[in-house]
Design a protein around this motif. Structure first.
Motif, PDB file in Angstrom:
ATOM      1  N   LEU A   1       0.830  -1.200   0.000  1.00 49.02           N
ATOM      2  CA  LEU A   1       0.000   0.000   0.000  1.00 49.02           C
ATOM      3  C   LEU A   1       0.869   1.257   0.000  1.00 49.02           C
ATOM      4  CD1 LEU A   1      -2.869  -0.999   2.463  1.00 49.02           C
ATOM      5  CD2 LEU A   1      -2.513  -1.629   0.077  1.00 49.02           C
ATOM      6  N   ARG A   2       1.994   1.193   0.715  1.00 50.95           N
ATOM      7  CA  ARG A   2       2.900   2.340   0.717  1.00 50.95           C
ATOM      8  C   ARG A   2       3.483   2.564  -0.674  1.00 50.95           C
ATOM      9  NH1 ARG A   2       5.935   5.843   4.028  1.00 50.95           N
ATOM     10  NH2 ARG A   2       6.942   7.218   2.513  1.00 50.95           N
ATOM     11  N   GLN A   3       3.783   1.493  -1.384  1.00 47.24           N
ATOM     12  CA  GLN A   3       4.300   1.622  -2.738  1.00 47.24           C
ATOM     13  C   GLN A   3       3.270   2.288  -3.641  1.00 47.24           C
ATOM     14  OE1 GLN A   3       5.729  -2.053  -4.422  1.00 47.24           O
ATOM     15  NE2 GLN A   3       6.397  -1.089  -6.333  1.00 47.24           N
ATOM     16  N   LEU A   4       2.003   1.934  -3.470  1.00 48.17           N
ATOM     17  CA  LEU A   4       0.946   2.577  -4.253  1.00 48.17           C
ATOM     18  C   LEU A   4       0.859   4.059  -3.929  1.00 48.17           C
ATOM     19  CD1 LEU A   4      -1.733  -0.232  -3.848  1.00 48.17           C
ATOM     20  CD2 LEU A   4      -0.799   0.540  -6.043  1.00 48.17           C
TER      21      LEU A   4
ATOM     22  N   ARG B   1       4.578   2.126  11.292  1.00 52.93           N
ATOM     23  CA  ARG B   1       6.031   2.211  11.108  1.00 52.93           C
ATOM     24  C   ARG B   1       6.372   2.301   9.620  1.00 52.93           C
ATOM     25  NH1 ARG B   1       6.239  -2.442  15.003  1.00 52.93           N
ATOM     26  NH2 ARG B   1       6.445  -1.522  17.096  1.00 52.93           N
ATOM     27  N   ILE B   2       5.389   1.958   8.772  1.00 48.32           N
ATOM     28  CA  ILE B   2       5.616   1.937   7.325  1.00 48.32           C
ATOM     29  C   ILE B   2       4.942   3.108   6.630  1.00 48.32           C
ATOM     30  CG2 ILE B   2       5.250   0.576   5.222  1.00 48.32           C
ATOM     31  CD1 ILE B   2       5.331  -1.923   7.069  1.00 48.32           C
ATOM     32  N   THR B   3       3.718   3.427   7.051  1.00 41.71           N
ATOM     33  CA  THR B   3       2.992   4.563   6.465  1.00 41.71           C
ATOM     34  C   THR B   3       1.935   5.048   7.452  1.00 41.71           C
ATOM     35  OG1 THR B   3       1.911   5.325   4.426  1.00 41.71           O
ATOM     36  CG2 THR B   3       1.136   3.251   5.346  1.00 41.71           C
ATOM     37  N   PRO B   4       1.572   6.319   7.419  1.00 40.19           N
ATOM     38  CA  PRO B   4       0.520   6.802   8.320  1.00 40.19           C
ATOM     39  C   PRO B   4      -0.811   6.084   8.064  1.00 40.19           C
ATOM     40  CG  PRO B   4       1.750   8.636   7.392  1.00 40.19           C
ATOM     41  CD  PRO B   4       2.187   7.422   6.639  1.00 40.19           C
ATOM     42  N   ILE B   5      -1.487   5.745   9.131  1.00 41.84           N
ATOM     43  CA  ILE B   5      -2.814   5.128   9.048  1.00 41.84           C
ATOM     44  C   ILE B   5      -3.844   6.179   9.440  1.00 41.84           C
ATOM     45  CG2 ILE B   5      -4.322   3.317   9.941  1.00 41.84           C
ATOM     46  CD1 ILE B   5      -1.974   2.323   8.178  1.00 41.84           C
TER      47      ILE B   5
END
Length: 272
Positions: A131-134, A158-162
Motif C-alpha cells: 500500500l505504501r508503494q501505491l 512504522r511503514i505509512t501513516p494510518i
C-alpha cells in the motif's frame, strides 16, 4: 459535524456503506447513491470484493464525475468467491486490485485505500508495504485498515501513516473499545461497520429512548456512536431510500446525558 481524514479530507461524520447497493437493479442502485449525496453524505465506503467489483462500477456510473468534497473509499485484501470471505494479502494481489479499483471507480488516485483484512499467511509489513508503494506512485492518497488490533495499527504506522480503522462496533459488540480509544488518542478515524446492533429490537432500551425522542431505534443507535467519540464515522448500509434518509437523520438527533449514559451502560449481548 465533520471529521478530517489524514489532515486534508473533510467528510461528514455519517457516511454510507455501499455494500448493499442492488447489483441486479442498476437504476435503483444509481438512485440510492445519488440520494445519499443529495442528503449530504460525503463519505462512501465500498470494496473490490463487493459483487466482484460491480459495486465500485455502480458508484462510478451514478456519481462520476464525483461532486466536490465526496470521498469514495475502497478496500482490498479479502476475496469473496462464494459464501466465504477469505483474507488475501499478497503484495502482488493488493497492487492488482488497486489498479482494478482505479479503473472501475474512474479515478487516477484513490483517496482512501483500506486493507480489508490482515492475511495471517503474509507478513503485515509486506501487506502495508504494498500500500505504501501505491502511495509513492501517486495511486493512493491515504491508507486505512480493517479489523485490526492496536498492535497491528502501531506496526503498520512504522511503514505509512494510518488515517482510518474500520472495525465492527455497535451497542452490542464493543470488543474494539481499546482500538477506538487508540484511534481517538492519535486522531485516526474509526469507521464502525455493522453500526446498528441487533439490540434495536422492539422493547429494548434503544427502542424506549427512540420512542421518547420521536426517532427510530436505528437513529438512536447511530446517535450513540456519534456521541461516543469525535473520531467516529459510522457507515450504515441499506438498499432502501427510506432507511437511508432515516440513517442520515441520526446526525441531527441530540441525546441527553441521561439517555447517552443509559445506552452506554446497556450490554444486550456479551461476547468474550
Amino acid at each position: 459535524m465533520h471529521l478530517v481524514l489524514g489532515g486534508d479530507l473533510p467528510v461528514h461524520r455519517l457516511g454510507f456503506g455501499a455494500m448493499r447497493l442492488p447489483a441486479n437493479d442498476p437504476a435503483a442502485a444509481h438512485a440510492l447513491a445519488r440520494k445519499a449525496v443529495e442528503l449530504g453524505v460525503t463519505f462512501i465506503d465500498t470494496a473490490d470484493s463487493y459483487d466482484l467489483g460491480r459495486n465500485e462500477e455502480l458508484l462510478a456510473e451514478a456519481l462520476h464525475p464525483y461532486p466536490d468534497g465526496v470521498v469514495v473509499a475502497t478496500k482490498a485484501g479479502q476475496c469473496h468467491p462464494g459464501r466465504e470471505w477469505i483474507p488475501l494479502g499478497r503484495p502482488e494481489y493488493l497492487r492488482q486490485q488497486a489498479e482494478l479499483s482505479l479503473r472501475r471507480l474512474r479515478v487516477e488516485r484513490i483517496d482512501l485505500f483500506q486493507l480489508h483484512r490482515v492475511d495471517p499467511t503474509v507478513p503485515l509489513a509486506d501487506q502495508i508495504g504494498a500500500l505504501r508503494q501505491l502511495q509513492d506512485e501517486g495511486k493512493v492518497r491515504h491508507v486505512g485498515l480493517s479489523e485490526v488490533s492496536v498492535e497491528q495499527i502501531v506496526e503498520a504506522e512504522r511503514i505509512t501513516p494510518i488515517v482510518s480503522v474500520q472495525n465492527r462496533h455497535n451497542l452490542d459488540d464493543r470488543r474494539s473499545e481499546p482500538v477506538l480509544d487508540h484511534c481517538e488518542r492519535h486522531g485516526i478515524a474509526f469507521l464502525p461497520w455493522l453500526p446498528i446492533a441487533p439490540s434495536v429490537r422492539p422493547g429494548s432500551r434503544v427502542a424506549e429512548v427512540a420512542q421518547r425522542l420521536g426517532a427510530t431505534p436505528a437513529q438512536v443507535a447511530l446517535a450513540w456512536l456519534l456521541r461516543r467519540s469525535p473520531v467516529m464515522l459510522p457507515i450504515p448500509g441499506t438498499s432502501s431510500e427510506k432507511h437511508l434518509e432515516e440513517n442520515v437523520g441520526a446526525a441531527d438527533l441530540g441525546l441527553s446525558n441521561e439517555d447517552f449514559a443509559r445506552l452506554d451502560e446497556a450490554r444486550y449481548s456479551k461476547t468474550p
